[in-house]
Design a protein around this motif. Structure first.
Motif, PDB file in Angstrom:
ATOM      1  N   HIS A 150     -18.345  32.041   2.493  1.00  0.00           N
ATOM      2  CA  HIS A 150     -17.521  31.697   3.792  1.00  0.00           C
ATOM      3  C   HIS A 150     -16.338  32.732   3.833  1.00  0.00           C
ATOM      4  O   HIS A 150     -15.602  32.994   2.903  1.00  0.00           O
ATOM      5  CB  HIS A 150     -17.084  30.389   3.962  1.00  0.00           C
ATOM      6  CG  HIS A 150     -17.982  29.445   3.857  1.00  0.00           C
ATOM      7  ND1 HIS A 150     -18.858  28.751   4.534  1.00  0.00           N
ATOM      8  CD2 HIS A 150     -18.645  28.744   2.426  1.00  0.00           C
ATOM      9  CE1 HIS A 150     -19.829  28.025   4.279  1.00  0.00           C
ATOM     10  NE2 HIS A 150     -19.690  28.016   2.902  1.00  0.00           N
ATOM     11  N   LEU A 151     -16.240  33.132   5.139  1.00  0.00           N
ATOM     12  CA  LEU A 151     -14.645  33.981   5.502  1.00  0.00           C
ATOM     13  C   LEU A 151     -13.586  32.881   5.500  1.00  0.00           C
ATOM     14  O   LEU A 151     -13.678  31.734   5.983  1.00  0.00           O
ATOM     15  CB  LEU A 151     -14.684  34.521   6.865  1.00  0.00           C
ATOM     16  CG  LEU A 151     -15.891  35.627   7.069  1.00  0.00           C
ATOM     17  CD1 LEU A 151     -15.718  35.950   8.643  1.00  0.00           C
ATOM     18  CD2 LEU A 151     -15.732  36.683   6.074  1.00  0.00           C
ATOM     19  N   ALA A 152     -12.596  33.285   4.520  1.00  0.00           N
ATOM     20  CA  ALA A 152     -11.245  32.612   4.687  1.00  0.00           C
ATOM     21  C   ALA A 152     -10.786  32.513   6.013  1.00  0.00           C
ATOM     22  O   ALA A 152     -10.953  33.197   6.912  1.00  0.00           O
ATOM     23  CB  ALA A 152     -10.369  33.245   3.490  1.00  0.00           C
ATOM     24  N   PRO A 153      -9.908  31.382   6.224  1.00  0.00           N
ATOM     25  CA  PRO A 153      -9.086  31.228   7.405  1.00  0.00           C
ATOM     26  C   PRO A 153      -8.235  32.367   7.600  1.00  0.00           C
ATOM     27  O   PRO A 153      -7.729  32.852   6.741  1.00  0.00           O
ATOM     28  CB  PRO A 153      -8.223  29.866   7.330  1.00  0.00           C
ATOM     29  CG  PRO A 153      -8.846  29.251   6.003  1.00  0.00           C
ATOM     30  CD  PRO A 153      -9.825  30.238   5.055  1.00  0.00           C
ATOM     31  N   THR A 154      -7.985  32.638   8.793  1.00  0.00           N
ATOM     32  CA  THR A 154      -7.508  34.000   9.240  1.00  0.00           C
ATOM     33  C   THR A 154      -6.132  34.177   8.587  1.00  0.00           C
ATOM     34  O   THR A 154      -5.556  34.949   8.076  1.00  0.00           O
ATOM     35  CB  THR A 154      -7.341  33.984  10.844  1.00  0.00           C
ATOM     36  OG1 THR A 154      -8.625  33.739  11.402  1.00  0.00           O
ATOM     37  CG2 THR A 154      -6.743  35.290  11.365  1.00  0.00           C
ATOM     38  N   ASN A 155      -5.192  33.198   8.590  1.00  0.00           N
ATOM     39  CA  ASN A 155      -4.151  33.056   7.883  1.00  0.00           C
ATOM     40  C   ASN A 155      -3.958  33.119   6.407  1.00  0.00           C
ATOM     41  O   ASN A 155      -2.844  33.329   6.002  1.00  0.00           O
ATOM     42  CB  ASN A 155      -3.332  31.831   8.411  1.00  0.00           C
ATOM     43  CG  ASN A 155      -3.758  30.372   7.715  1.00  0.00           C
ATOM     44  OD1 ASN A 155      -4.925  30.200   7.801  1.00  0.00           O
ATOM     45  ND2 ASN A 155      -3.089  29.374   7.272  1.00  0.00           N
ATOM     46  N   LEU A 156      -5.106  33.031   5.834  1.00  0.00           N
ATOM     47  CA  LEU A 156      -5.164  33.108   4.288  1.00  0.00           C
ATOM     48  C   LEU A 156      -5.747  34.474   3.980  1.00  0.00           C
ATOM     49  O   LEU A 156      -5.973  34.503   2.761  1.00  0.00           O
ATOM     50  CB  LEU A 156      -5.660  32.028   3.791  1.00  0.00           C
ATOM     51  CG  LEU A 156      -5.008  30.799   3.916  1.00  0.00           C
ATOM     52  CD1 LEU A 156      -5.806  29.446   3.281  1.00  0.00           C
ATOM     53  CD2 LEU A 156      -3.538  30.562   3.584  1.00  0.00           C
ATOM     54  N   ARG A 157      -6.218  35.287   4.774  1.00  0.00           N
ATOM     55  CA  ARG A 157      -7.137  36.466   4.390  1.00  0.00           C
ATOM     56  C   ARG A 157      -6.377  37.590   3.701  1.00  0.00           C
ATOM     57  O   ARG A 157      -6.761  38.430   2.941  1.00  0.00           O
ATOM     58  CB  ARG A 157      -7.601  37.156   5.609  1.00  0.00           C
ATOM     59  CG  ARG A 157      -8.949  36.012   6.281  1.00  0.00           C
ATOM     60  CD  ARG A 157      -9.350  36.523   7.399  1.00  0.00           C
ATOM     61  NE  ARG A 157     -10.759  35.535   7.881  1.00  0.00           N
ATOM     62  CZ  ARG A 157     -11.272  35.625   8.925  1.00  0.00           C
ATOM     63  NH1 ARG A 157     -11.382  36.964   9.670  1.00  0.00           N
ATOM     64  NH2 ARG A 157     -12.022  34.782   9.426  1.00  0.00           N
ATOM     65  N   MET A 158      -5.115  37.865   3.904  1.00  0.00           N
ATOM     66  CA  MET A 158      -4.281  38.983   3.631  1.00  0.00           C
ATOM     67  C   MET A 158      -3.339  38.717   2.359  1.00  0.00           C
ATOM     68  O   MET A 158      -2.974  37.483   2.375  1.00  0.00           O
ATOM     69  CB  MET A 158      -3.303  39.685   4.807  1.00  0.00           C
ATOM     70  CG  MET A 158      -4.616  40.097   5.875  1.00  0.00           C
ATOM     71  SD  MET A 158      -5.561  41.401   5.312  1.00  0.00           S
ATOM     72  CE  MET A 158      -4.396  42.805   5.221  1.00  0.00           C
ATOM     73  N   PRO A 159      -2.965  39.697   1.672  1.00  0.00           N
ATOM     74  CA  PRO A 159      -2.050  39.460   0.537  1.00  0.00           C
ATOM     75  C   PRO A 159      -0.616  38.927   1.066  1.00  0.00           C
ATOM     76  O   PRO A 159      -0.329  39.442   2.087  1.00  0.00           O
ATOM     77  CB  PRO A 159      -1.845  40.676   0.082  1.00  0.00           C
ATOM     78  CG  PRO A 159      -3.064  41.687   0.326  1.00  0.00           C
ATOM     79  CD  PRO A 159      -3.451  40.982   1.668  1.00  0.00           C
ATOM     80  N   ARG A 160      -0.130  37.870   0.368  1.00  0.00           N
ATOM     81  CA  ARG A 160       1.320  37.353   0.922  1.00  0.00           C
ATOM     82  C   ARG A 160       2.525  37.715  -0.247  1.00  0.00           C
ATOM     83  O   ARG A 160       1.948  37.266  -1.492  1.00  0.00           O
ATOM     84  CB  ARG A 160       1.050  35.983   1.348  1.00  0.00           C
ATOM     85  CG  ARG A 160       0.018  35.766   2.500  1.00  0.00           C
ATOM     86  CD  ARG A 160       0.127  34.496   2.727  1.00  0.00           C
ATOM     87  NE  ARG A 160       1.506  34.049   3.416  1.00  0.00           N
ATOM     88  CZ  ARG A 160       1.600  33.712   4.449  1.00  0.00           C
ATOM     89  NH1 ARG A 160       0.583  34.060   5.486  1.00  0.00           N
ATOM     90  NH2 ARG A 160       2.569  33.352   5.099  1.00  0.00           N
ATOM     91  N   ALA A 161       3.466  37.976   0.149  1.00  0.00           N
ATOM     92  CA  ALA A 161       4.520  38.028  -0.951  1.00  0.00           C
ATOM     93  C   ALA A 161       4.640  36.708  -1.464  1.00  0.00           C
ATOM     94  O   ALA A 161       5.330  36.553  -2.981  1.00  0.00           O
ATOM     95  CB  ALA A 161       5.936  38.409  -0.363  1.00  0.00           C
ATOM     96  N   SER A 162       4.865  35.576  -0.974  1.00  0.00           N
ATOM     97  CA  SER A 162       4.721  34.147  -1.620  1.00  0.00           C
ATOM     98  C   SER A 162       3.695  34.066  -2.593  1.00  0.00           C
ATOM     99  O   SER A 162       4.217  33.577  -3.667  1.00  0.00           O
ATOM    100  CB  SER A 162       4.604  33.005  -0.435  1.00  0.00           C
ATOM    101  OG  SER A 162       3.508  33.162   0.384  1.00  0.00           O
ATOM    102  N   SER A 163       2.572  34.339  -2.411  1.00  0.00           N
ATOM    103  CA  SER A 163       1.592  34.277  -3.637  1.00  0.00           C
ATOM    104  C   SER A 163       1.746  35.296  -4.650  1.00  0.00           C
ATOM    105  O   SER A 163       1.581  34.982  -5.865  1.00  0.00           O
ATOM    106  CB  SER A 163       0.299  34.498  -2.908  1.00  0.00           C
ATOM    107  OG  SER A 163      -0.101  33.759  -2.130  1.00  0.00           O
ATOM    108  N   VAL A 164       2.629  36.473  -4.441  1.00  0.00           N
ATOM    109  CA  VAL A 164       2.726  37.409  -5.428  1.00  0.00           C
ATOM    110  C   VAL A 164       4.168  36.594  -6.180  1.00  0.00           C
ATOM    111  O   VAL A 164       4.003  36.676  -7.520  1.00  0.00           O
ATOM    112  CB  VAL A 164       3.388  38.489  -4.902  1.00  0.00           C
ATOM    113  CG1 VAL A 164       4.073  39.626  -6.078  1.00  0.00           C
ATOM    114  CG2 VAL A 164       2.275  39.421  -4.244  1.00  0.00           C
ATOM    115  N   ALA A 165       4.979  36.008  -5.388  1.00  0.00           N
ATOM    116  CA  ALA A 165       5.986  35.104  -6.317  1.00  0.00           C
ATOM    117  C   ALA A 165       5.353  34.030  -7.199  1.00  0.00           C
ATOM    118  O   ALA A 165       5.840  33.967  -8.198  1.00  0.00           O
ATOM    119  CB  ALA A 165       7.105  34.574  -5.208  1.00  0.00           C
TER     120      ALA A 165
END
Length: 224
Positions: free
Chosen positions: A170-185
């Motif tokens: 399944h395609l991820a929800p639009t708001n979770l598709r791209m890399p995020r700095a918070s996830s990097v942290a």
């Protein structure tokens, strides 16, 4: 641990501050301007909003794979801040960080590797189920579908998918598709390691297309 994180592996630049796992501030910006023009203003914005300037323990930076130019700018910025602030630095693999958008699920991050290929690696609950590879996009999806359970797709090449998705993909929800700095942290916090600011390099996986073209032309010239 209090972390300032920088993510520039794709067309959107992201900066975030977390304190002991809590996201205090995050900026995500897709701009026609170069990251070299927009990244430091983003850093200044999140530092101001979070009030964290004197409390940062480490700087986390997404090291790839991804955009060669974006990774170089992000890493250069992180190194400059680490050196200026005398703060520790943590290099975070981009795909591993993307898995932190889905901490309780299987996810296949797909980052553009050009020529209808993607950097890909399958994760479940942020742990790798496969090795990091470069594959044709549709092939990567078909192979991942062989794993049991629902799998989410994220990344910057979802618009290039040409096959019908298997039932468990399944395609991820639009708001979770791209890399995020918070996830990097958050990923950096779990890695529990620090890098040498002088030796940390981007994780390119493959050579830049410009380098491959140069070598090809150079080889042709040598043969003539």
């Amino acid at each position: 641990m209090n972390i300032l994180a920088i993510e520039t592996a794709t067309r959107a630049a992201s900066v975030a501050v977390i304190f002991d796992g809590k996201i205090l501030a995050e900026s995500l910006r897709e701009s026609p301007q170069s990251f070299s023009e927009t990244l430091m203003p983003q850093v200044e914005d999140v530092i101001k909003v979070s009030g964290a300037f004197e409390k940062i323990d480490a700087i986390a930076v997404s090291i790839g794979p991804g955009s060669f130019t974006g990774l170089r700018i992000g890493l250069a910025t992180a190194k400059a801040l680490s050196y200026a602030w005398q703060t520790k630095i943590i290099g975070v693999p981009t795909l591993q960080a993307m898995a932190y958008n889905f901490p309780s699920a299987k996810v296949l991050p797909l980052i553009d590797a050009q020529k209808n290929r993607a950097y890909c690696q399958l994760f479940e609950e942020t742990s790798a189920l496969s090795k990091l590879e470069v594959k044709p996009i549709d092939e990567a999806i078909t192979q991942a579908a062989q794993f049991d359970g629902k799998i989410f797709l994220c990344g910057d090449v979802l618009h290039k998918i040409k096959i019908s998705l298997p039932p468990n993909v399944h395609l991820a929800p639009t708001n979770l598709r791209m890399p995020r700095a918070s996830s990097v942290a958050l990923c950096a916090q779990d890695l529990k390691k620090f890098d040498n600011v002088m030796n940390l390099e981007p994780l390119y996986v493959r050579r830049a297309e410009a380098e491959e073209l140069w070598e090809k032309r150079h080889g042709l010239l040598s043969e003539s």
